[in-house]
Design an enzyme around this catalytic site. Structure first.
Site, PDB file in Angstrom:
ATOM      1  N   ALA A  97      26.258 -26.396   6.556  1.00 30.61           N
ATOM      2  CA  ALA A  97      26.246 -25.711   5.399  1.00 30.61           C
ATOM      3  C   ALA A  97      26.684 -26.116   4.083  1.00 30.61           C
ATOM      4  CB  ALA A  97      26.565 -24.170   5.633  1.00 30.61           C
ATOM      5  N   LYS A  98      27.761 -26.820   4.325  1.00 37.88           N
ATOM      6  CA  LYS A  98      28.485 -27.621   3.275  1.00 37.88           C
ATOM      7  C   LYS A  98      28.943 -26.500   1.994  1.00 37.88           C
ATOM      8  CE  LYS A  98      26.199 -32.043   3.717  1.00 37.88           C
ATOM      9  NZ  LYS A  98      25.296 -31.801   4.665  1.00 37.88           N
ATOM     10  N   ARG A  99      29.679 -25.423   2.590  1.00 37.09           N
ATOM     11  CA  ARG A  99      29.912 -24.612   1.527  1.00 37.09           C
ATOM     12  C   ARG A  99      31.373 -24.904   1.126  1.00 37.09           C
ATOM     13  NH1 ARG A  99      25.248 -23.041   2.427  1.00 37.09           N
ATOM     14  NH2 ARG A  99      24.708 -21.114   3.080  1.00 37.09           N
TER      15      ARG A  99
END
Length: 275
Positions: A97-99
């Site tokens: 998700a690369k949050r």
């Protein structure tokens, strides 16, 4: 006896199946190649086939959240089911998700993906550190509390990343600075300890950071369709080869939609990543 942490389970799964992370990337081109419509129904069929093929047959599976998110709430419902079914099978899952954010917002992201019982609960989460590695503390702390993991984007192979990530801070390459910051979280007196703050380093990166002191798992995309080999991944791994998991998607998914062929592709690549 304390429950095993994500990192301990990941190493054990790598020993059983081979150190391979298999992506679930249902982008439009693959849906078409599988004879599926570019709709939420096609997404659901694709995801269910991947779960059937990979559950219990891969060390770790990594759904790319963007390809679910593009269908809105219905896509997230498919993702929830995919995450739950994989985890129920005992297969480890990383949400790609690369949050990344600060303060209460980062805490919200952490709760969404890493809190026990959350609809999108996963075993580990990819995160982006360019507001500072310390901004990720809510996710790092929640992961530690519940035996989960995070993977910090450190050295990426896309052309836009090169100038930034090979730039220097006080004489140190930025990607190396990120890895070293992550290593601080993974320090321990116990020689058997494996940390939970991993990194993502592309296998095609020309000037990779040194990983020897990280003491945590490494995701290494770029093997297969992007041109890197298992040997390239091993060379970058240095002294922590046993903690490096090459991440593949197209080189496996193009074998679909046949479940047996998908499993065979995972098995063949996994054998190359054993040891």
């Amino acid at each position: 006896m304390a429950a095993q942490t994500f990192s301990q389970r990941l190493v054990a799964a790598g020993q059983e199946h081979g150190r391979l992370c298999v992506g679930i990337d249902p982008h439009a081109v693959l849906l078409e190649q599988w004879g599926l419509d570019n709709t939420v129904e096609g997404l659901r069929a694709f995801s269910e086939t991947c779960v059937e093929a990979f559950a219990g047959h891969a060390a770790v599976v990594k759904p790319q959240v963007a390809f679910f998110e593009r269908f809105g709430a219905a896509g997230f419902a498919v993702l929830e089911n995919t995450l739950a079914r994989l985890r129920e099978s005992g297969t480890l899952v990383i949400a790609d998700a690369k949050r990344g954010d600060i303060g209460s917002t980062m805490a919200g992201y952490a709760s969404a993906w890493l809190a026990p019982g959350a609809p999108l609960e996963t075993d580990a989460l990819t995160v982006t550190p360019y507001l500072g590695v310390g901004s990720l503390d809510p996710a790092i702390e929640l992961a530690a509390q519940h035996g989960k993991g995070v993977f910090v984007m450190a050295a990426n192979s896309n052309p836009e990343a090169v100038a930034l990530q090979t730039g220097t801070i006080d004489g140190k390459m930025l990607s190396q600075w990120m890895v070293d910051e992550c290593a601080q979280y993974n320090r321990a007196d116990d020689p058997e300890y494996i940390g939970h703050v991993g990194v993502v380093v592309g296998a095609t990166v020309q000037t990779p950071p040194v990983l020897d002191g990280l003491n945590a798992p490494v995701l290494m995309p770029g093997v297969g369709a992007q041109g890197a080999t298992m040997a390239d991944a091993e060379a970058i791994a240095g002294e922590i080869g046993h903690l490096v998991f090459p991440s593949v998607s197209r080189s496996v998914l193009t074998a679909g939609p046949d479940v047996a062929e998908l499993r065979k592709r995972v098995s063949d690549l996994g054998k190359q990543a054993k040891g």
